[in-house]
Design an enzyme around this catalytic site. Structure first.
Site, PDB file in Angstrom:
ATOM      1  N   ASP A   1      -0.678  84.821  48.860  1.00 56.28           N
ATOM      2  CA  ASP A   1      -1.145  84.399  50.183  1.00 56.28           C
ATOM      3  C   ASP A   1      -2.412  85.161  50.545  1.00 56.28           C
ATOM      4  OD1 ASP A   1       1.006  82.671  50.699  1.00 56.28           O
ATOM      5  OD2 ASP A   1       2.241  84.277  51.531  1.00 56.28           O
TER       6      ASP A   1
ATOM      7  N   ASP B   1       4.016  84.130  44.467  1.00 58.46           N
ATOM      8  CA  ASP B   1       3.391  83.516  45.638  1.00 58.46           C
ATOM      9  C   ASP B   1       2.202  84.378  46.023  1.00 58.46           C
ATOM     10  OD1 ASP B   1       4.181  81.409  47.897  1.00 58.46           O
ATOM     11  OD2 ASP B   1       3.322  83.180  48.848  1.00 58.46           O
TER      12      ASP B   1
ATOM     13  N   ARG C   1      10.511  81.689  44.394  1.00 61.44           N
ATOM     14  CA  ARG C   1       9.295  81.332  43.644  1.00 61.44           C
ATOM     15  C   ARG C   1       9.018  82.428  42.630  1.00 61.44           C
ATOM     16  NH1 ARG C   1       6.703  81.275  48.397  1.00 61.44           N
ATOM     17  NH2 ARG C   1       8.217  79.717  48.939  1.00 61.44           N
TER      18      ARG C   1
ATOM     19  N   ARG D   1       5.228  78.437  38.928  1.00 57.93           N
ATOM     20  CA  ARG D   1       5.852  78.197  40.222  1.00 57.93           C
ATOM     21  C   ARG D   1       6.232  76.740  40.362  1.00 57.93           C
ATOM     22  NH1 ARG D   1       3.848  79.691  46.262  1.00 57.93           N
ATOM     23  NH2 ARG D   1       5.282  78.364  47.370  1.00 57.93           N
TER      24      ARG D   1
HETATM   25  N1  LIG Z   1      10.478  89.495  51.708  1.00 60.12           N
HETATM   26  C1  LIG Z   1       9.818  88.334  51.516  1.00 60.12           C
HETATM   27  N2  LIG Z   1      10.241  87.224  52.155  1.00 60.12           N
HETATM   28  C2  LIG Z   1       9.557  86.072  51.951  1.00 60.12           C
HETATM   29  N3  LIG Z   1       9.761  84.824  52.471  1.00 60.12           N
HETATM   30  C3  LIG Z   1       8.812  84.018  51.959  1.00 60.12           C
HETATM   31  S1  LIG Z   1       8.678  82.365  52.327  1.00 60.12           S
HETATM   32  N4  LIG Z   1       7.994  84.702  51.119  1.00 60.12           N
HETATM   33  C4  LIG Z   1       6.882  84.155  50.327  1.00 60.12           C
HETATM   34  C5  LIG Z   1       5.560  84.561  50.901  1.00 60.12           C
HETATM   35  O1  LIG Z   1       5.207  83.717  51.945  1.00 60.12           O
HETATM   36  C6  LIG Z   1       8.435  86.002  51.094  1.00 60.12           C
HETATM   37  C7  LIG Z   1       7.999  87.188  50.438  1.00 60.12           C
HETATM   38  O2  LIG Z   1       7.004  87.221  49.673  1.00 60.12           O
HETATM   39  N5  LIG Z   1       8.717  88.320  50.684  1.00 60.12           N
END
Ligand SMILES: Nc1nc2nc(S)n(CCO)c2c(=O)[nH]1
Length: 158
Positions: A97, A95, A92, A83
């Protein structure tokens, strides 16, 4: 033993391979056991929308790590899988979380649990409900910002 739920997403390269590798690296960790994996969902980007669609899933973990140690493992896996944080909300490789950790409410500089935006993200809630249909959350109006408070005393995790 602690129970945590993580959201994993990828929107660069071989997205499914990145998700698969992230789950494998979590499970290989001595102090983590992956005990639940949702389906994989193709999702449109939220937040920074000028980027490719994501693949997302949610995993359930049992771990002896504390939340901050778990965060460190997640950041290590993000780095291992290449990343590069160019745009804060941008594309990325992977990710990870932390969504929930037991019934804890954590407010710190680099970790907020429950995840502060999980209640507005279908890409989190849909896979989470798939593997944890008995989870409940009570929205509270925290000065105009709806946040989820864990309902105390309710068995959250099956
Ligand atoms: N659909 C979608 N939209 C996202 N926007 C972010 S920032 N992220 C990264 C996670 O915070 C995502 C994601 O994982 N999926």
């Amino acid at each position: 033993m602690n129970i945590a739920y993580l959201s994993i997403g990828s929107n660069i390269g071989d997205r499914l391979q990145h998700l698969t590798e992230a789950v494998r690296l979590l499970h290989l960790h001595d102090e983590i056991e992956v005990t639940g994996i949702s389906s994989v969902y193709e999702t449109e980007p939220v937040g920074y929308t000028n980027q490719a669609n994501f693949l997302n899933l949610v995993v359930r973990l049992e771990t002896s790590l504390n939340p901050f140690e778990l965060l460190g493992v997640c950041q290590g896996i993000e780095n291992d899988l290449g990343r590069v944080r160019e745009i804060r909300w941008g594309p990325r490789t992977v990710d990870l979380d932390i969504l929930l950790y037991n019934n804890d409410n954590i407010e710190s500089e680099n970790l907020t649990v429950p995840h502060p935006r999980m209640d507005e993200r279908a890409f989190v809630l849909v896979p989470l409900m798939e593997i944890a249909p008995n989870l409940v959350g009570v929205p509270i109006d925290d000065g105009g910002v709806i946040r989820w408070r864990k309902v105390e005393g309710v068995e959250h995790f099956l």
